[in-house]
Design a protein around this motif. Structure first.
Motif, PDB file in Angstrom:
ATOM      1  N   LEU B 326       0.929  -1.108  -0.392  1.00 40.48           N
ATOM      2  CA  LEU B 326       0.427  -0.198  -0.190  1.00 40.48           C
ATOM      3  C   LEU B 326       1.121   1.118   0.342  1.00 40.48           C
ATOM      4  N   ASN B 327       1.479   2.143  -1.042  1.00 40.24           N
ATOM      5  CA  ASN B 327       1.712   3.089  -1.572  1.00 40.24           C
ATOM      6  C   ASN B 327       1.173   4.447  -1.173  1.00 40.24           C
ATOM      7  N   TYR B 328       1.418   5.256   0.151  1.00 39.47           N
ATOM      8  CA  TYR B 328       1.084   6.266   0.292  1.00 39.47           C
ATOM      9  C   TYR B 328       1.312   7.117  -0.568  1.00 39.47           C
ATOM     10  N   LEU B 329       1.195   7.836  -1.726  1.00 38.61           N
ATOM     11  CA  LEU B 329       2.247   8.853  -2.181  1.00 38.61           C
ATOM     12  C   LEU B 329       2.102  10.267  -1.474  1.00 38.61           C
ATOM     13  N   PRO B 330       3.014  10.118  -2.156  1.00 33.25           N
ATOM     14  CA  PRO B 330       4.650  10.662  -3.124  1.00 33.25           C
ATOM     15  C   PRO B 330       5.640  10.070  -2.649  1.00 33.25           C
ATOM     16  N   ASN B 331       5.388   9.128  -1.474  1.00 31.60           N
ATOM     17  CA  ASN B 331       6.544   7.974  -0.671  1.00 31.60           C
ATOM     18  C   ASN B 331       7.098   6.922  -2.496  1.00 31.60           C
ATOM     19  N   SER B 332       8.082   6.737  -2.234  1.00 34.22           N
ATOM     20  CA  SER B 332       8.532   6.448  -3.193  1.00 34.22           C
ATOM     21  C   SER B 332       8.016   4.161  -2.692  1.00 34.22           C
ATOM     22  N   VAL B 333       8.028   3.555  -4.242  1.00 31.49           N
ATOM     23  CA  VAL B 333       7.125   2.070  -4.009  1.00 31.49           C
ATOM     24  C   VAL B 333       8.590   1.816  -3.089  1.00 31.49           C
ATOM     25  N   SER B 334      10.352   1.984  -3.001  1.00 32.57           N
ATOM     26  CA  SER B 334      10.882   1.157  -2.725  1.00 32.57           C
ATOM     27  C   SER B 334      11.620   1.078  -1.235  1.00 32.57           C
ATOM     28  N   LYS B 335      11.045   2.044  -0.594  1.00 30.47           N
ATOM     29  CA  LYS B 335      10.558   2.428   0.409  1.00 30.47           C
ATOM     30  C   LYS B 335       9.404   0.999   1.386  1.00 30.47           C
ATOM     31  N   LEU B 336      10.656   0.464   1.546  1.00 28.65           N
ATOM     32  CA  LEU B 336       9.959  -0.802   2.511  1.00 28.65           C
ATOM     33  C   LEU B 336       9.073  -0.394   3.731  1.00 28.65           C
ATOM     34  N   PRO B 337       8.080  -0.953   4.490  1.00 27.48           N
ATOM     35  CA  PRO B 337       7.104  -1.078   5.326  1.00 27.48           C
ATOM     36  C   PRO B 337       8.508  -1.128   6.702  1.00 27.48           C
ATOM     37  N   THR B 338       8.457  -0.334   7.291  1.00 32.35           N
ATOM     38  CA  THR B 338       9.253  -0.656   8.595  1.00 32.35           C
ATOM     39  C   THR B 338       9.230  -1.882   9.716  1.00 32.35           C
ATOM     40  N   SER B 339       8.160  -2.801   9.264  1.00 29.19           N
ATOM     41  CA  SER B 339       7.572  -4.162  10.369  1.00 29.19           C
ATOM     42  C   SER B 339       7.582  -4.758   9.076  1.00 29.19           C
ATOM     43  N   PRO B 340       7.752  -6.363   9.456  1.00 24.39           N
ATOM     44  CA  PRO B 340       7.333  -7.136   8.061  1.00 24.39           C
ATOM     45  C   PRO B 340       5.956  -6.970   7.619  1.00 24.39           C
ATOM     46  N   PRO B 341       5.577  -8.339   7.240  1.00 26.03           N
ATOM     47  CA  PRO B 341       3.737  -8.203   6.717  1.00 26.03           C
ATOM     48  C   PRO B 341       3.730  -8.454   7.818  1.00 26.03           C
TER      49      PRO B 341
END
Ligand SMILES: [Cu+2]
Ligand SMILES: [Cu+2]
Lengths: 582, 582
Positions: B326-341
């Motif tokens: 779930l990509n909050y724009l305008p963040n890059s999609v390469s920024k992975l979430p801080t915690s695991p799925p």
């Protein structure tokens, strides 16, 4: 003959019930009804010791052998047990006089049999010979849908040569990739060619990752086989000092093969169900769609066994030879021959190939061709690119079969079922067969060559350069519904000067004939069999890529066609006529 | 409605030509005609980064999305470009009122479309909702033949909830083994089970041999994806502080799934095209054949992205979760979430599964069920062995579909097309659902449950122990041609005491409902849609093994059936009637 065709079904029913009551099927004339009940389905199998799925019949691969006498009626009650695929079976080499709907060609003679449905093939086998049957929809032949069909002389009659025993050998080639993937690859842009087969199969048996002749070559991995495996070789057991007839038929998808037996000469006596002038040879070439009978005499050292080797030719080889043993009884089969298997001649020694093929002539007393033709058609074989797809084309038309079978469409005059314009009968006189084609005009088509009944037709098959420079391939062309006389072959382009070289004296009758690279082949046949008949390259992927034409003759004289053969496409649409469905 | 059915085709033609002339297809009432021209064929594709063949439509996998407004007419002109296989497409969740022949079920509503042929599906979409379509012949759904079908409210009307954007998610599972091999394995003696899927696909995309969440787990291989690959995840792009509707449909062959988004609650608002009483949940279970809409609010830290995770449940898991962002724009999609799925709940926490499923009730104002039933049918689900083949059976009958579709066979009274004896409506009262079945009487069958038009039918689905001790599976049952009310669920065997626990107040309308291990599920529907309708477990291999029944109602009131839907089996044989073919 037409009256026969019409009369067949009721006649058959009478005979059949007569047979049932008596417990067998001998008709009043001595001919029999051979009834087979078959189910086609995929099954796990390891034809070359690698497990895969094959299209089997009644749990067998290859399918059961049909054996009948000339004059017999063969009835195959074929049930399609596949889950999503249609199926048909073509009886390769059987003329289907009076039963053109039983030729088993999807889109030509019948609608494919739907999953769960049963179709009754019902035909007489007119001539003795070595035949086979195979699927004729998509690339189902490559999936393993094939088997042998052997016709003996009419009861009480003998073959014109003596033998003590018989060995029946059906040759094929095998890929590990599924036919569905192969079909996608061939229809992809760019094309993904299927490549050379992984394994040559002898009666459905080969060894992929090992060799039964490893002892002569340290590079080979020896097979660990007990003999009971489905991939264990089919051994030729013989007794010394006898004569054997080996029947050899090839239903390969691609491979041109060469058959040889160590230390034994082969006496060629039959080709495609026709007797030939006997000749000795060390080995035979056999192309897909062809069959031969050879006689061997077991006059070699009886304490030894001998190699039977089936290697590939005509294409850059990448498949090891298929092997088995000629086992002189009572020797053990574990006793390997003293020398390695006979070597397959160089794949590109086309002079040698031509030398073998040109030697085949009709046996004395065979029917002779009419001395004149009524019509001569020239068929140029080219590889072409259409919208980026690689295709094969004949006179610039690449055959794409229509969903409605021609036979029903023509019988019921359904003009929209296929292109009513016949394809061209000639190609430009100045066409340069030695250079890659320019093919601006190449197109997909499904038109039909129509003959008057009884017309004497010559076809000159003309080979040419492929898309790539300096490349031309061998193609075995197979005609349905007829045998034809092979009048001659030649290199380069056929010209009027070749006319006098044609053999009208003792040309062999065949149903399959090759064109050699950059060469031509001339055949003659009489269009006297009402029906619609495929004439095509018997290389499965080549046909799939459009390498075929359709012939029709006297369809107005065709009798009743079973409803199931008509229940698809515009035939179904046109014939389904029920007041309850307004 | 029946008059509508009869009038549809001419009416459609008028509208269609009207549309063509105007260049679009708005009818006088504001509803439109949505015309699609599709070609089905196999193509090379790498759904999970491993190349394979998939069944695609117009070169796309999954197939194109259909989007229409309620009341619109959808016309899909479907051409079968497969080489040997028939094809049909089922419009899952569409009621097909007046067009039962367009339901797209081979052997039930129509003959499969033959290779090369075109069939016109033509139906109205009555209700807004999240639907999908898929193959319904053999296991072609497993081969990738599916896509989304989204119906918006009628033009000018609004959904009963607000959202700023929409994300459409079609879930499926993927095997590397071809469906042809899978089918052979399931029909083999002993059975070879297909095993758990290799990959979960989100909109046809998954990663088999790598993980996009590898950074949290050193055991995982990171994916090297640029984002343009067919297997690169389908990213959910959202803006902060908004509300999104996520439409989630599952067309898995086998897997029961759980959907969750890190840090985001889900507000469930729709199930199977029916509004439900909204409720919040951290995750949803979704079984094959089901669909949901959930609303999310993007109210979390806008500088982060969040995991979307789709894990497997209900079966011993052997497939990694399908993941995307779930990509909050305008963040890059390469920024992975801080915690695991988010972790998928334990596969066998059935109490949790029931808790979720039992919470679903109809939205206020939804149609209520009739308070009384006219007929109640009990369907016992058992796994059985018949002649050594493992099958699923309902009241001891394992469904094997006949080659002739029921709809035509019943309309034309062709009594030999299928078993005229209806299957049993009850199972023995003393049947012990907690022990493996003895199944002496289990048989293959194709009989039909026939209802009077307008009859109120209850079905009690009763689960039981499988062949193995202490094992009972979850099955999602899907009904064609109807929505049904889910009156209740329970553990153990259904008994008269449960009667009072049934929910007649606000039972949800669904087209698919699960039975939990060793449990029962009660549904009610009105048999008011003339036609023949499949009711079956939506797990593809289970249906293939016989887990389904056939319902029929008011077939005498069915209007014109397109000829092509009838052109097979005994319908073709009976309707083809041409004096030229004596
Ligand atoms: Cu053939
Ligand atoms: Cu469905």
């Amino acid at each position: 003959m037409l009256e026969m065709g019409k009369a067949r079904e009721p006649n058959f029913l009478v005979l059949f019930f007569f047979g049932l009551i008596l417990g067998f099927g001998i008709s009043s004339e001595g001919s029999q009804i051979r009834h087979y009940k078959w189910e086609v389905e995929y099954m796990f199998w390891a034809p070359d010791c690698n497990e895969n799925i094959v299209m089997g019949i009644n749990g067998q691969f290859p399918g059961p052998t049909i054996r009948a006498n000339a004059g017999d009626t063969v009835v195959v009650e074929l049930t399609n047990k596949l889950h999503t695929e249609g199926v048909v079976i073509h009886w390769h080499g059987i003329l289907q006089r009076g039963t053109p709907w039983a030729d088993g060609t999807a889109s030509i003679s019948q609608c494919a049999i739907n999953p769960g449905e049963t179709f009754f093939y019902n035909f007489t086998v007119d001539n003795p010979g070595t035949f086979f049957y195979h699927g004729h929809l998509g690339m189902q032949r490559s999936a393993g849908l094939y088997g042998s069909l052997i016709v003996d002389p009419p009861q009480g009659k003998k073959e014109p040569f003596h033998y003590d025993g018989e060995i029946n050998l059906l040759l094929s080639d095998w890929w590990h990739q599924s036919i569905h993937k192969q079909e996608v690859g061939l229809s992809s842009k760019p094309i993904r060619w299927i490549g050379e087969p992984q394994t040559i199969l002898l009666n459905g048996r080969g060894q992929f990752d090992c060799s039964i002749a490893a002892k002569y070559d340290s590079n080979l991995e020896p097979c660990k086989l007990k003999g009971s495996e489905p991939c264990a070789p089919y051994i030729f057991h013989v007794s010394p000092k006898k004569t054997y007839r080996i029947r050899i038929a090839s239903t390969t998808a691609l491979a041109a093969l060469n058959f040889a037996i160590g230390n034994h000469q082969l006496l060629v006596v039959e080709a495609d169900g026709n007797y030939v002038q006997p000749f000795y040879t060390s080995d035979i070439d056999i192309y897909s769609g062809e069959s031969y009978s050879v006689l061997i005499t077991t006059d070699q050292n009886p304490s030894e066994n001998y190699w039977v080797s089936v290697g590939t030719r005509a294409r850059h080889p990448n498949t090891p030879p298929g092997l088995t043993l000629l086992n002189y009884l009572p020797n053990s089969v574990s006793k390997l021959p003293t020398s390695p298997p006979p070597e397959t001649p160089a794949w590109d020694d086309f002079d040698r190939s031509k030398n073998f093929t040109y030697r085949i002539t009709a046996a004395m007393g065979s029917p002779k061709p009419p001395v004149k033709f009524n019509r001569r058609i020239f068929l140029l074989n080219t590889q072409n690119v259409i919208n980026g797809y690689v295709k094969w084309a004949i006179n610039d038309v690449s055959l794409a079969l229509p969903p409605t079978p021609y036979l029903g469409a023509m019988k019921y005059n359904l003009l929209h079922a296929f292109d009513q314009n016949p394809p061209p009968e000639v190609f430009p006189e100045d066409y340069d067969i030695d250079t890659p084609p320019t093919n601006e005009k190449t197109r997909i088509g499904n038109g039909v060559y129509q003959f008057k009944i009884g017309e004497v037709v010559d076809v000159i098959l003309q080979n040419a350069n492929m898309m790539k420079e300096n490349l031309s391939e061998t193609h075995p062309w197979h005609l349905h519904g007829h045998d034809f006389w092979v009048l001659g072959y030649g290199d380069g382009k056929f010209s009027a000067e070749e006319e006098s070289s044609l053999n009208l004296k003792n040309p062999p009758l065949r149903n399959t004939v090759v064109i050699f690279p950059y060469g031509w082949t001339a055949i003659r046949f009489v269009a006297d069999n009402p029906g619609v008949w495929a004439f095509h390259c018997h290389i499965e992927p080549h046909l799939h890529m459009g390498m075929g034409v359709v012939f029709a003759e006297g369809v107005d004289k065709v009798g009743r066609i079973p409803t199931k053969a008509l229940a698809c496409g515009v035939t179904a649409k046109s014939l389904i006529n029920n007041p309850k469905n307004p």
